[in-house]
Enzyme design. Structure first.
Site, PDB file in Angstrom:
ATOM      1  N   SER A  13      13.186 -22.003  -1.940  1.00 14.28           N
ATOM      2  CA  SER A  13      12.836 -22.774  -0.130  1.00 14.28           C
ATOM      3  C   SER A  13      13.695 -22.169   0.678  1.00 14.28           C
ATOM      4  CB  SER A  13      12.267 -23.686  -0.096  1.00 14.28           C
ATOM      5  OG  SER A  13      11.090 -24.187  -0.789  1.00 14.28           O
ATOM      6  N   SER A  71      10.049 -24.096   2.215  1.00  9.54           N
ATOM      7  CA  SER A  71       9.736 -25.299   3.195  1.00  9.54           C
ATOM      8  C   SER A  71      11.420 -25.152   3.499  1.00  9.54           C
ATOM      9  CB  SER A  71      10.511 -25.909   1.886  1.00  9.54           C
ATOM     10  OG  SER A  71      10.919 -26.051   1.310  1.00  9.54           O
ATOM     11  N   LYS A  78      17.839 -28.887   8.317  1.00 10.91           N
ATOM     12  CA  LYS A  78      16.128 -28.944   7.783  1.00 10.91           C
ATOM     13  C   LYS A  78      15.395 -30.499   8.348  1.00 10.91           C
ATOM     14  CE  LYS A  78      13.538 -27.809   4.422  1.00 10.91           C
ATOM     15  NZ  LYS A  78      13.336 -27.170   2.306  1.00 10.91           N
TER      16      LYS A  78
END
Length: 599
Positions: A286, A262, A181
């Protein structure tokens, strides 16, 4: 999920694009401030040839990762971020036009076997994934899950192939391609931006501990995934999967639906078979929500099991990084590579007697036999269709020998939403300012206030769909010595831990608790924001306890997951029961990149 307990969650008192400017021209230049980056994004400023670095193309389109050269050399090129307008005008390929991929649904173990046999090398595997990324993520259905590719990926793969030949393999991740990420620091040619234009050009001087551990394990970090900007903490009216830098990520099961949370890009990329596995981060939901919405297994570990050093923070009491994979076995493999004590993250000291480097030892096909599972009924009821999936899951567990305690209520659930939000506001300001300070004098922005000011100056690109109300509230807060913060934090831990999960499990002598991870993916909507219906991540998130989601079923072709959560450091037990459930059901189906579905 959009901070399930407090962003979209915050709207329900319990649960959580696109720029249209021209191509971005990018170069490494510590003197280039964020406003210049945005100016260049709209095509108003060119970089002179004399200022270009030899390793960077003169004209990089922003965020479009593809391959160039006869041998498929990977470079970071760019794509225009996508928002509502792009969603409306895109013409994705029909499912029958998307060719099969050699590595569709392949496991980490199968990739390792292919390298051991000589059928493939780390380089050939990386090349095939990079080509698939270009075909699926940047063209065709264009799910837009990857924000930047690693230009050194093939060189790293070459070095790992040589090491395998000369010295043998390091472990189960040797040569395996992963994505991480874009809030996880890497000290390489990739940026770490949390999806924000304010951090364009930010290249940390050190790897995050997570990135370093993946490298030490021999993984090939192919690139970074898009995310909900600032991990969905900027506003309580946000749209998950959208960032100012990356645009909107799509759900590969239905392109007009949201990937959730997210860690949206990590979820979409793994589900679409663009990597073997990915790393997500979670403050509340998330990891588990995008895993559920994309038909994946996601592990949100106990806070402290995996270091957060070098990860752009929201909350040091709730943040954590963990694997997002297509199977429980793969998730167990990746989790084992991430654990360990980190002197820079004090929370990891508590994991000394509780962490393992090999979680595959807990994979038991009969792991549900005799297991006492508590059914948290208060997390049901938001959808009849989800309830039906859950009832089928409960029947499966009974047939596998589980002992269901139904209901097993968490009496304090829903009583700490306000205090959780308060804690997040205080910690966001303190922790984000500390992270930015560690970037040093060349950081594009230095404080939360700088970010707020940047967003205001660049409203058209950063605030086209929703604002920064949560940032503004956080900026008003004082230091972490403030009594209001200390009282709220103590309340959270008392209600979520001692009187919450621990009390429920002690009373019923439980091995794990279960609840629906969430509902099927909602339609992406930049006008109204997210429309998450319900879920079960909140109590474990506030407690800092582990949570594992596994695919449980489909509703009109959209996946939904079931969550197994429990006490601190109970990952071995949760992995055991989650694996047994997965093996008894084998629900996971690869996405078909449909333009839409009828629910």
């Amino acid at each position: 999920m959009p901070l399930q307990a407090r962003l979209a969650y915050y709207r329900s008192a319990q649960f959580a694009t696109s720029t249209t400017g021209g191509n971005f021209t990018m170069k490494q230049d510590p003197k280039c401030n964020p406003e210049q980056w945005v100016s260049r994004a709209s095509g108003r400023e060119e970089i002179p040839a004399s200022a270009q670095t030899p390793t960077s193309p003169a004209r990089r389109e922003f965020l479009r990762a593809s391959l160039i050269g006869g041998v498929g050399a990977a470079v970071v090129t760019a794509v225009k971020p996508m928002g509502t307008d792009a969603l409306e005008r895109s013409a994705p390929s029909r499912p029958d036009e998307i060719s099969a991929f050699e590595f569709d649904e392949i496991s980490i173990g199968d990739l390792q076997d292919a390298m051991k046999s000589g059928k493939h090398t780390a380089r050939s595997i990386a090349e095939k994934y990079l080509a698939r990324i270009d075909q699926i993520d940047k063209q065709g259905p264009a799910i837009n899950s990857i924000i930047e590719l690693n230009p050194d990926a093939l060189g790293i793969a070459d070095a790992l192939d040589k090491e395998r030949k000369d010295k043998g393999m390091r472990g189960p991740l040797h040569g395996v391609p992963l994505l991480i990420k874009d809030n996880i620091d890497t000290a390489d040619k990739m940026m770490t931006t949390a999806g924000s234009l304010a951090l364009l050009g930010s290249r940390p001087s050190k790897d995050s501990t997570v990135a370093q551990k993946l490298r030490d394990a021999g993984a090939v970090i192919l690139g970074k995934t898009n995310l909900s900007e600032w991990a969905n903490i900027r506003s309580d009216h946000s749209t998950s999967g959208w960032s100012g830098r990356g645009g909107q990520t799509k759900n590969p099961y239905a392109l007009d639906r949201n990937p959730c949370g997210s860690s949206a890009g990590s979820g979409a990329a793994v589900s679409a078979n663009l990597c073997a596995a990915a790393i997500g981060t979670e403050t509340n939901g998330s990891i588990v929500c995008p895993s559920s919405s994309n038909g994946l297994v996601g592990i949100k570990p106990t806070v402290g099991l995996v270091s957060r050093t070098g990860i752009i923070p929201i909350s040091h009491t709730q943040d954590g990084a963990g694997p997002m994979c297509r199977t429980v076995r793969d998730a167990a493999i990746v989790l084992g590579a991430l654990t360990g004590i980190d002197s820079q993250d004090a929370a990891t000291a508590d994991s000394r007697e509780h962490s393992y480097t090999d979680y595959t030892q807990f994979l038991k096909a009969d792991g549900l036999r005799g297991a006492r599972i508590g059914v948290v009924r208060k997390t049901f009821g938001f959808s009849e269709k989800v309830d039906k999936v859950m009832e089928d899951a409960l029947d499966t567990m009974k047939k596998q020998g589980a002992i269901l305690i139904d209901p097993a209520p968490i009496e304090t659930a829903g009583k700490f939403g306000d205090s959780e939000f308060l804690v997040l506001l205080y910690e966001l300001k303190a922790d984000l300012n500390a992270y930015l300070a560690r970037l040093g004098p060349n950081a594009p922005v230095k404080t939360l206030q700088d970010i707020i000011d940047f967003n205001e100056k660049n409203r058209e690109k950063e605030l086209p769909y929703f604002g920064q109300d949560t940032f503004l509230k956080a900026q008003e807060k004082g230091p972490l010595t403030t009594q209001e913060y200390l009282d709220a934090l103590a309340k959270n831990h008392q209600l979520a831990r001692k009187e919450g999960i621990d009390a429920t499990m002690d009373k019923n002598n439980l091995d794990a608790l279960i609840g629906p991870t969430g509902g099927p993916a909602w339609l992406t909507d930049h006008i109204n924001g997210d429309s998450f219906g319900g879920g079960s991540s909140g109590t474990a998130a506030v407690a800092g306890y582990p949570n594992i989601t596994v695919p449980a079923g489909f509703i009109s072709g959209l996946p939904v997951g079931i969550s197994f959560f429990g006490r601190a450091w109970s990952e071995p037990v949760l992995i055991r029961v989650a694996y047994a459930f997965e093996q008894a059901t084998k629900v996971r189906k690869a996405p078909r990149f449909l333009p839409t579905v009828n629910v």
